[in-house]
Design a protein around this motif. Structure first.
Motif, PDB file in Angstrom:
ATOM      1  N   CYS A 137       0.924  -1.081   0.075  1.00  0.00           N
ATOM      2  CA  CYS A 137       0.022  -0.062   0.025  1.00  0.00           C
ATOM      3  C   CYS A 137       1.007   1.280  -0.106  1.00  0.00           C
ATOM      4  O   CYS A 137       2.214   1.016  -0.075  1.00  0.00           O
ATOM      5  CB  CYS A 137      -0.978   0.084   1.276  1.00  0.00           C
ATOM      6  SG  CYS A 137      -0.094  -0.206   2.856  1.00  0.00           S
ATOM      7  N   ARG A 161      -4.513   5.065  -1.839  1.00  0.00           N
ATOM      8  CA  ARG A 161      -3.725   4.687  -0.732  1.00  0.00           C
ATOM      9  C   ARG A 161      -3.087   3.466  -1.276  1.00  0.00           C
ATOM     10  O   ARG A 161      -2.810   2.495  -0.304  1.00  0.00           O
ATOM     11  CB  ARG A 161      -4.602   4.648   0.524  1.00  0.00           C
ATOM     12  CG  ARG A 161      -5.086   5.941   0.953  1.00  0.00           C
ATOM     13  CD  ARG A 161      -5.872   5.821   2.342  1.00  0.00           C
ATOM     14  NE  ARG A 161      -6.370   6.719   2.412  1.00  0.00           N
ATOM     15  CZ  ARG A 161      -6.952   7.525   3.684  1.00  0.00           C
ATOM     16  NH1 ARG A 161      -6.496   7.132   4.940  1.00  0.00           N
ATOM     17  NH2 ARG A 161      -7.469   8.799   3.843  1.00  0.00           N
ATOM     18  N   GLY A 205      -2.507  -0.216  -2.624  1.00  0.00           N
ATOM     19  CA  GLY A 205      -3.267  -1.424  -2.472  1.00  0.00           C
ATOM     20  C   GLY A 205      -3.874  -2.097  -3.705  1.00  0.00           C
ATOM     21  O   GLY A 205      -3.682  -1.573  -4.916  1.00  0.00           O
ATOM     22  N   CYS A 258      -0.364  -1.369   6.343  1.00  0.00           N
ATOM     23  CA  CYS A 258      -1.518  -1.100   5.436  1.00  0.00           C
ATOM     24  C   CYS A 258      -2.941  -0.718   6.348  1.00  0.00           C
ATOM     25  O   CYS A 258      -3.554   0.271   5.838  1.00  0.00           O
ATOM     26  CB  CYS A 258      -1.614  -1.832   4.646  1.00  0.00           C
ATOM     27  SG  CYS A 258      -0.112  -1.933   3.364  1.00  0.00           S
TER      28      CYS A 258
END
Length: 349
Positions: free
Chosen positions: A58, A117, A119, A293
């Motif tokens: 992430c 973000r 991911g 994360c």
């Protein structure tokens, strides 16, 4: 007595905070990682940090590539995937200027970078998770800026001749395409440039510039309509997982490249045994990603005004000087064998 009460209040607050965090974790674990990260609209309000590996991680403190610049435009804005580490965004702006000087229209069209973000993504890429990957279209930025709707609807342009197996279409491919890819490979912070195997082969056959840079150009499924730039972990990013270094030679005669032109990579998947129950693929969960994360997901968001990259100069930690535009000159190269890659699914567009 008063001091005891203060300590008691602090202890109670800590217990409540831990309980709240536990509840959040349970709620997060009820969804897949791609659902969690795909639903976030803005980045975390924190220092930029790639966390984990390109395909398992992430990103904290991302900034957005501005949708429009003098030598670039961001495409498919509805995806909300123009976020990256500031070093990546800085490189894209530099590359766009160099591309325009090479004669690539008025600059570049930038596809997916990462989610706010990072991911896993609900659709598409396995990588692009830590803000250090970016896709560049094989279509130059036109002189007349594209509208938002045109950016959504414009089709991709494949560089392949669909009537022949793994062959570049000579009517679409040009020396400028080659210079563009090799310009991307020339930056010291770029670790890899992913292209279709046919494009790698074409470059092997025709490139007369610094052939050691061809080692960074890696063949992979898809990537006939865009190429993929990956940069290395920025200096000081202790939680960013590095990958093995790319060859420092052209590797054009390697087993790895030759493998793509066999039947094996393109063979259909074996039919499942009808006597066995189907195996449901396991979804990637938040607990599968680096522990940090979870905090990235829970962190406060930056405002939109603060989240767009402001164009300030960012120097990349490297002893190598910033390269000039790539030119073609004769350079011999040694070519050792390379490992054969394992097949993976074709990336979605």
């Amino acid at each position: 007595m008063k001091a005891i009460r203060v300590r008691s209040y602090r202890l109670a607050a800590a217990v409540l905070l831990c309980a709240a965090l536990g509840t959040t974790t349970e709620a997060q674990e009820a969804q897949t990682a791609k659902q969690l990260f795909g639903s976030v609209k803005l980045p975390s309000r924190s220092e930029p940090e790639p966390l984990g590996f390109y395909a398992k991680g992430c990103m904290a403190g991302a900034v957005a590539l501005p949708t429009d610049g003098p030598t670039w435009q961001a495409m498919r804005l509805s995806r909300n995937r123009r976020w990256g580490n500031p070093v990546m965004i800085s490189l894209l702006e530099q590359f766009s200027r160099d591309a325009a000087r090479l004669g690539w229209g008025s600059g570049i069209l930038v596809g997916d970078i990462s989610q706010p973000r990072g991911g896993p993504m609900i659709t598409g890429h396995a990588s692009h998770q830590v803000g250090l990957d970016a896709d560049i279209w094989f279509t130059p930025k036109p002189a007349q800026p594209l509208t938002v709707q045109q950016r959504e609807d414009m089709p991709f342009t494949s560089m392949l001749d669909k009537s022949k197996f793994l062959t570049v279409n000579p009517k679409r491919w040009s020396d400028t395409h080659a210079r563009l890819i090799m310009q991307a490979a020339s930056y010291p912070q770029v670790e890899r440039v992913f292209v279709n195997p046919a494009i790698k082969k074409k470059l092997c056959e025709t490139w007369t510039g610094d052939r050691s840079l061809l080692g960074k150009v890696r063949p992979i499924y898809g990537h006939d309509e865009h190429f993929h730039i990956r940069i290395s972990c920025p200096a000081g990013s202790s939680d960013c997982q590095k990958q093995a270094a790319a060859p420092k030679v052209d590797d054009c005669n390697s087993k790895g490249l030759a493998w793509w032109f066999t039947k094996e990579p393109w063979a259909p998947a074996p039919k499942p045994d009808p006597n066995k129950p189907p195996v449901k693929p396991r979804q990637v969960m938040l607990s599968d990603l680096p522990k940090a994360c979870a905090a990235v997901l829970s962190a406060a968001a930056r405002s939109e005004a603060d989240a767009t990259y402001g164009g300030r100069a960012l120097s990349y930690s490297s002893d190598a000087p910033a390269p000039a535009a790539v030119t073609a000159t004769e350079t011999p190269a040694m070519v050792p064998p390379s490992e054969v890659p394992l097949p993976s699914s074709r990336p979605q567009r």
